[in-house]
Design a protein around this motif. Structure first.
Motif, PDB file in Angstrom:
ATOM      1  N   TRP A 281      -6.186   4.008 -18.340  1.00  0.00           N
ATOM      2  CA  TRP A 281      -5.080   3.449 -17.555  1.00  0.00           C
ATOM      3  C   TRP A 281      -4.863   1.975 -17.894  1.00  0.00           C
ATOM      4  N   ARG A 282      -5.950   1.241 -18.107  1.00  0.00           N
ATOM      5  CA  ARG A 282      -5.801  -0.173 -18.432  1.00  0.00           C
ATOM      6  C   ARG A 282      -5.104  -0.339 -19.781  1.00  0.00           C
ATOM      7  N   ALA A 283      -5.496   0.457 -20.754  1.00  0.00           N
ATOM      8  CA  ALA A 283      -4.880   0.368 -22.085  1.00  0.00           C
ATOM      9  C   ALA A 283      -3.398   0.719 -22.032  1.00  0.00           C
ATOM     10  N   GLU A 284      -3.054   1.645 -21.133  1.00  0.00           N
ATOM     11  CA  GLU A 284      -1.654   2.068 -21.007  1.00  0.00           C
ATOM     12  C   GLU A 284      -0.877   1.227 -19.998  1.00  0.00           C
ATOM     13  N   LYS A 285      -1.547   0.195 -19.431  1.00  0.00           N
ATOM     14  CA  LYS A 285      -0.930  -0.686 -18.435  1.00  0.00           C
ATOM     15  C   LYS A 285      -0.358   0.107 -17.249  1.00  0.00           C
ATOM     16  N   MET A 286      -1.129   1.066 -16.807  1.00  0.00           N
ATOM     17  CA  MET A 286      -0.710   1.919 -15.689  1.00  0.00           C
ATOM     18  C   MET A 286      -0.853   1.167 -14.360  1.00  0.00           C
ATOM     19  N   HIS A 287       0.191   1.157 -13.583  1.00  0.00           N
ATOM     20  CA  HIS A 287       0.183   0.642 -12.208  1.00  0.00           C
ATOM     21  C   HIS A 287      -0.413  -0.765 -12.110  1.00  0.00           C
ATOM     22  N   THR A 288      -0.028  -1.618 -13.005  1.00  0.00           N
ATOM     23  CA  THR A 288      -0.572  -2.985 -12.999  1.00  0.00           C
ATOM     24  C   THR A 288      -0.130  -3.778 -11.772  1.00  0.00           C
ATOM     25  N   ASP A 289       0.931  -3.320 -11.111  1.00  0.00           N
ATOM     26  CA  ASP A 289       1.369  -3.993  -9.879  1.00  0.00           C
ATOM     27  C   ASP A 289       0.427  -3.715  -8.718  1.00  0.00           C
ATOM     28  N   PHE A 290      -0.397  -2.683  -8.859  1.00  0.00           N
ATOM     29  CA  PHE A 290      -1.234  -2.257  -7.734  1.00  0.00           C
ATOM     30  C   PHE A 290      -2.738  -2.274  -8.031  1.00  0.00           C
ATOM     31  N   LEU A 291      -3.114  -2.396  -9.287  1.00  0.00           N
ATOM     32  CA  LEU A 291      -4.529  -2.294  -9.646  1.00  0.00           C
ATOM     33  C   LEU A 291      -5.027  -3.592 -10.263  1.00  0.00           C
TER      34      LEU A 291
ATOM     35  N   ILE B 223       0.818  -1.205   0.000  1.00  0.00           N
ATOM     36  CA  ILE B 223       0.000   0.000   0.000  1.00  0.00           C
ATOM     37  C   ILE B 223       0.855   1.260   0.000  1.00  0.00           C
ATOM     38  N   ASP B 224       1.921   1.276   0.805  1.00  0.00           N
ATOM     39  CA  ASP B 224       2.792   2.458   0.832  1.00  0.00           C
ATOM     40  C   ASP B 224       3.382   2.727  -0.553  1.00  0.00           C
ATOM     41  N   ASP B 225       3.825   1.668  -1.209  1.00  0.00           N
ATOM     42  CA  ASP B 225       4.393   1.829  -2.549  1.00  0.00           C
ATOM     43  C   ASP B 225       3.321   2.282  -3.546  1.00  0.00           C
ATOM     44  N   ALA B 226       2.104   1.775  -3.386  1.00  0.00           N
ATOM     45  CA  ALA B 226       1.020   2.140  -4.294  1.00  0.00           C
ATOM     46  C   ALA B 226       0.706   3.633  -4.206  1.00  0.00           C
ATOM     47  N   VAL B 227       0.645   4.153  -2.975  1.00  0.00           N
ATOM     48  CA  VAL B 227       0.347   5.578  -2.788  1.00  0.00           C
ATOM     49  C   VAL B 227       1.514   6.436  -3.261  1.00  0.00           C
ATOM     50  N   THR B 228       2.732   5.992  -2.983  1.00  0.00           N
ATOM     51  CA  THR B 228       3.899   6.737  -3.461  1.00  0.00           C
ATOM     52  C   THR B 228       3.895   6.838  -4.987  1.00  0.00           C
ATOM     53  N   ALA B 229       3.497   5.757  -5.633  1.00  0.00           N
ATOM     54  CA  ALA B 229       3.451   5.738  -7.098  1.00  0.00           C
ATOM     55  C   ALA B 229       2.251   6.498  -7.654  1.00  0.00           C
ATOM     56  N   GLY B 230       1.236   6.728  -6.824  1.00  0.00           N
ATOM     57  CA  GLY B 230       0.029   7.431  -7.266  1.00  0.00           C
ATOM     58  C   GLY B 230      -1.031   6.524  -7.858  1.00  0.00           C
ATOM     59  N   ALA B 231      -0.955   5.223  -7.603  1.00  0.00           N
ATOM     60  CA  ALA B 231      -1.932   4.297  -8.179  1.00  0.00           C
ATOM     61  C   ALA B 231      -3.339   4.534  -7.638  1.00  0.00           C
ATOM     62  N   HIS B 232      -3.445   4.958  -6.386  1.00  0.00           N
ATOM     63  CA  HIS B 232      -4.747   5.200  -5.759  1.00  0.00           C
ATOM     64  C   HIS B 232      -5.517   6.338  -6.435  1.00  0.00           C
ATOM     65  N   ALA B 233      -4.804   7.204  -7.173  1.00  0.00           N
ATOM     66  CA  ALA B 233      -5.436   8.368  -7.789  1.00  0.00           C
ATOM     67  C   ALA B 233      -6.415   7.975  -8.894  1.00  0.00           C
ATOM     68  N   LEU B 234      -6.393   6.710  -9.336  1.00  0.00           N
ATOM     69  CA  LEU B 234      -7.442   6.245 -10.240  1.00  0.00           C
ATOM     70  C   LEU B 234      -8.807   6.432  -9.580  1.00  0.00           C
TER      71      LEU B 234
ATOM     72  N   SER C 119       2.969  19.270  -6.144  1.00  0.00           N
ATOM     73  CA  SER C 119       3.481  18.126  -6.884  1.00  0.00           C
ATOM     74  C   SER C 119       2.937  18.162  -8.304  1.00  0.00           C
ATOM     75  N   ASP C 120       3.635  17.486  -9.210  1.00  0.00           N
ATOM     76  CA  ASP C 120       3.094  17.352 -10.571  1.00  0.00           C
ATOM     77  C   ASP C 120       2.561  15.941 -10.827  1.00  0.00           C
ATOM     78  N   GLN C 121       2.478  15.114  -9.763  1.00  0.00           N
ATOM     79  CA  GLN C 121       1.939  13.765  -9.903  1.00  0.00           C
ATOM     80  C   GLN C 121       0.420  13.804 -10.051  1.00  0.00           C
ATOM     81  N   PHE C 122      -0.117  13.008 -10.950  1.00  0.00           N
ATOM     82  CA  PHE C 122      -1.565  12.961 -11.155  1.00  0.00           C
ATOM     83  C   PHE C 122      -2.267  12.683  -9.824  1.00  0.00           C
ATOM     84  N   GLY C 123      -3.295  13.443  -9.527  1.00  0.00           N
ATOM     85  CA  GLY C 123      -4.003  13.305  -8.262  1.00  0.00           C
ATOM     86  C   GLY C 123      -3.432  14.231  -7.218  1.00  0.00           C
ATOM     87  N   LEU C 124      -2.192  14.012  -6.843  1.00  0.00           N
ATOM     88  CA  LEU C 124      -1.542  14.854  -5.842  1.00  0.00           C
ATOM     89  C   LEU C 124      -1.398  16.283  -6.363  1.00  0.00           C
ATOM     90  N   ALA C 125      -1.283  16.439  -7.667  1.00  0.00           N
ATOM     91  CA  ALA C 125      -1.183  17.777  -8.263  1.00  0.00           C
ATOM     92  C   ALA C 125      -2.454  18.589  -8.031  1.00  0.00           C
TER      93      ALA C 125
END
Length: 463
Positions: free
Chosen positions: A405-415, A324-335, A369-375
């Motif tokens: 996100w699915r088409a771009e294989k975004m955060h597949t380790d977390f979603l 979970i910590d890695d997922a939030v750091t990566a911004g996967a939750h922002a989906l 931040s410039d990260q999606f969601g956090l921005a």
């Protein structure tokens, strides 16, 4: 408005934060809706309200930093005005109400600004957001209207933000009043939320409640079955059993202080089990933010900790996976939550953001931040006693974003996209309250807390 001493103290505090020159603060004018005499509902500039108190059009104020003098500019009404509007106070009397002895006709404003420029004194002004004031600034200063925002005084912006951020007891009392109106609005929405009722009907009732108790709504009401669209102003649908209705609405008190609450409720009065699962995750996020918010912590850190509660809850439902910590750091939750936890509240519903959101929500210590969601986090800086901020976590299932996100294989380790796809028809949930930062924590604003637990919501909807 408040007593004259309040405004004198505010202006003196502003002067002490500035180096030299004069401070020019413009009020707003009437804005024609479709012809000059048919105007939009008037709203005074919030900084003018803060320092000069009067909520009527056609005024401006100057603070002379070195001389310690204040000046009020406006025109006395004509007989034609009296015929249509009735007798009005003289400008000198309006000035005296806010502790100013020196008042002048509006035409004298240019004379005073021109004199300061001729003396090579700095003319400080805030960034304009209305085109008539941009044109007025061009006439007063010679700066092209299109360039006035770029020439706004950063020194003045920072000084105003530092003063308006910490709410005085009289301001907190007004925000509480606005939140009390918000209570009436949202509980009315809960009672009206039934299959077959139109979104527009309920939205209109809420707007009417705000107007009947105070000045008006604090922003355009969001009320929709399609809560996956964050700011959905389309009220064209008929409520259907089993859907969720998201209502994001607030009121302004008669002194223009604002409230901003969101509730998400089940059409028909009963949550489904799937709705309960997601709702309780968002409620846990909401409550955790209230526990964490206290003086000395950054709201950015509160946001990130709340995101971990969201991610853990979604992992428990099988929608997320991995660390979970890695997922939030990566911004996967922002989906699921592509916005920030909250923003400043006060005379504006997004308080002071006309001055530049970065100056309001951030500083030299905490940067955006410039990260999606956090921005999209509008308030990240360290909290202080007297701040009023929103606590508004959410969880949304946005089909277009999921597909992208699915088409771009975004955060597949977390979603877990196969499981997420089954929620594309879900909509969205947001729960929002306004909170005051106190000496040792935080509290809700307003005298009554809008029902928020599943039991409270279902009870009021089925009374």
């Amino acid at each position: 408005m408040f007593d004259s001493l309040t405004y004198r103290k505010r202006r003196e505090a502003l002067r002490k934060k500035m180096s030299s020159g004069i401070i020019l603060i413009l009020g707003n004018n009437e804005a024609p809706a479709n012809y000059p005499d048919n105007t939009y509902k008037y709203r005074q500039d919030s900084s003018f309200l803060y320092f000069f108190g009067h909520a009527h059009p056609g005024y401006a104020g100057i603070l002379d930093i070195e001389a310690g003098e204040d000046y009020f500019f406006g025109d006395d009404v004509t007989m034609d005005d009296i015929i249509w509007m009735g007798p009005q106070p003289a400008v000198k009397d309006l000035a005296a109400q806010v502790g100013i002895e020196k008042s002048f006709p509006f035409a004298k404003l240019k004379e005073m600004v021109s004199k300061a420029i001729a003396q090579r004194r700095k003319v400080h002004f805030l960034p304009p957001y209305r085109y008539d004031n941009m044109l007025l600034l061009e006439d007063l200063t010679g700066i092209r209207a299109s360039m006035t925002k770029q020439h706004a005084s950063v020194e003045l912006i920072k000084a105003v933000v530092s003063l308006r951020s910490v709410k005085e007891p009289c301001e907190i009392a007004e925000i509480d009043k606005a939140c009390n109106i918000g209570y009436e609005m949202h509980t009315a929405a809960m009672r009206l939320c039934k299959p077959g009722v139109t979104e527009q009907y309920i939205a209109g009732i809420l707007d009417g409640i705000a107007s009947s108790y105070g000045s008006m709504v604090s922003f355009a009401t969001i009320l929709t079955q399609n809560g996956q669209t964050l700011h959905n102003h389309d009220h064209s649908h008929i409520l259907k059993e089993g859907r969720l209705m998201l209502t994001d609405a607030g009121a302004e008190s008669v002194t223009n202080y604002c409230s901003d609450h969101t509730r998400t409720i089940p059409v028909g009065g009963k949550f489904t089990e799937r709705q309960k699962d997601v709702y309780n995750i968002v409620l846990a996020c909401h409550d955790h933010a209230l526990e964490l918010a206290h003086p000395g912590v950054t709201y950015k850190s509160v946001h990130l900790k709340v995101c971990k509660v969201l991610a853990q809850g979604l992992k428990d439902l099988g929608l997320m996976k991995g660390n979970i910590d890695d997922a939030v750091t990566a911004g996967a939750h922002a989906l699921f939550m592509p916005h920030g936890l909250g923003h400043m509240m006060g005379i504006d519903v997004h308080d002071m953001e006309d001055l530049g959101q970065c100056y309001v929500g951030y500083d030299n210590e905490v940067r955006p931040s410039d990260q999606f969601g956090l921005a999209s986090l509008r308030m990240g800086r360290r909290l202080q006693e007297g701040f009023v901020i929103t606590d508004e976590p959410g969880c949304y299932f946005i089909p277009a974003l999921i597909d992208k996100w699915r088409a771009e294989k975004m955060h597949t380790d977390f979603l877990n996209y196969d499981a997420i796809d089954k929620f594309k028809d879900f909509g969205g949930i947001r729960l929002e309250d306004d909170i005051l930062i106190t000496s040792n924590g935080s509290r809700f604003t307003g005298d009554r807390h809008i029902p928020i637990t599943i039991e409270e919501v279902e009870k009021i909807m089925n009374e």
